[in-house]
Motif scaffolding. Structure first.
Motif, PDB file in Angstrom:
ATOM      1  N   LYS A 119       0.901  -1.348  -0.058  1.00  0.00           N
ATOM      2  CA  LYS A 119       0.003   0.014  -0.029  1.00  0.00           C
ATOM      3  C   LYS A 119       0.843   1.256   0.080  1.00  0.00           C
ATOM      4  O   LYS A 119       0.629   2.357  -0.781  1.00  0.00           O
ATOM      5  CB  LYS A 119      -0.851  -0.047   1.161  1.00  0.00           C
ATOM      6  N   ILE A 120       1.836   1.281   0.833  1.00  0.00           N
ATOM      7  CA  ILE A 120       2.744   2.379   0.741  1.00  0.00           C
ATOM      8  C   ILE A 120       3.446   2.552  -0.487  1.00  0.00           C
ATOM      9  O   ILE A 120       3.734   3.632  -1.096  1.00  0.00           O
ATOM     10  CB  ILE A 120       3.931   2.186   2.045  1.00  0.00           C
ATOM     11  N   LYS A 122       2.627   1.698  -3.462  1.00  0.00           N
ATOM     12  CA  LYS A 122       1.600   2.232  -4.463  1.00  0.00           C
ATOM     13  C   LYS A 122       1.412   3.703  -4.277  1.00  0.00           C
ATOM     14  O   LYS A 122       1.223   4.419  -5.186  1.00  0.00           O
ATOM     15  CB  LYS A 122       0.109   1.533  -4.318  1.00  0.00           C
ATOM     16  N   LYS A 123       1.176   4.195  -2.995  1.00  0.00           N
ATOM     17  CA  LYS A 123       0.955   5.619  -2.752  1.00  0.00           C
ATOM     18  C   LYS A 123       2.325   6.362  -3.362  1.00  0.00           C
ATOM     19  O   LYS A 123       2.304   7.503  -3.865  1.00  0.00           O
ATOM     20  CB  LYS A 123       0.748   5.995  -1.365  1.00  0.00           C
ATOM     21  N   VAL A 124       3.448   6.085  -2.876  1.00  0.00           N
ATOM     22  CA  VAL A 124       4.801   6.537  -3.302  1.00  0.00           C
ATOM     23  C   VAL A 124       5.018   6.660  -4.697  1.00  0.00           C
ATOM     24  O   VAL A 124       5.491   7.584  -5.308  1.00  0.00           O
ATOM     25  CB  VAL A 124       5.962   5.993  -2.641  1.00  0.00           C
ATOM     26  N   LYS A 126       2.550   6.496  -6.984  1.00  0.00           N
ATOM     27  CA  LYS A 126       1.542   7.038  -8.018  1.00  0.00           C
ATOM     28  C   LYS A 126       1.923   8.354  -8.260  1.00  0.00           C
ATOM     29  O   LYS A 126       1.533   8.844  -9.330  1.00  0.00           O
ATOM     30  CB  LYS A 126       0.290   7.021  -7.034  1.00  0.00           C
ATOM     31  N   LYS A 127       2.711   9.008  -7.475  1.00  0.00           N
ATOM     32  CA  LYS A 127       3.036  10.508  -7.570  1.00  0.00           C
ATOM     33  C   LYS A 127       3.777  10.728  -8.585  1.00  0.00           C
ATOM     34  O   LYS A 127       4.489  10.086  -9.113  1.00  0.00           O
ATOM     35  CB  LYS A 127       3.522  11.080  -6.509  1.00  0.00           C
TER      36      LYS A 127
END
Length: 127
Positions: A119-120, A122-124, A126-127
């Motif tokens: 999850k982390i 994917k968030k990192v 994505k940007k």
């Protein structure tokens, strides 16, 4: 620290199965089938269709694993990590005997850690 007889049997069966399939590595997945067929596994999962479905999925997964000639499979780092964590947690509880439930708990804890990391990531990314 000792494995109880059921856990010893599970690892013996998993190792023999990995060797029979000529897999280079002994993985967490190799332990699942013997767990499902163990007394504890049958208590946890009483639905034989679920067991059959999981075994079918595992057999498909195993088709794509690396193979080697007749040698004993080597434990993967993930399996080694789970075993080490299991020993630490069981010892922290003041127990000396490890069983199938202890092993399953560590698999679940490890899965939760990987899920959080994914999850982390994917968030990192994505940007």
């Amino acid at each position: 620290m000792y494995f109880n007889n059921e856990l010893i049997q599970i690892f013996q069966e998993a190792t023999l199965d990995a060797k029979r399939l000529k897999h280079e590595y002994l993985t967490i997945e190799h332990t699942i089938k013997p767990i499902l067929n163990s007394k504890t596994g049958k208590t946890l999962i009483s639905d034989s269709k679920v067991i059959t479905d999981i075994e079918t999925d595992l057999n498909e997964y195993f088709k794509y694993m690396e193979t080697s000639e007749d040698s004993l499979p080597i434990k993967t780092e993930d399996l080694e990590l789970i075993l080490n964590n299991m020993m630490l947690n069981v010892e922290a509880k003041g127990k000396t005997l490890m069983g199938v439930i202890d092993f399953i708990r560590e698999i679940e804890k490890t899965k939760e850690k990987y899920d959080k990391l994914n999850k982390i990531n994917k968030k990192v990314y994505k940007k």
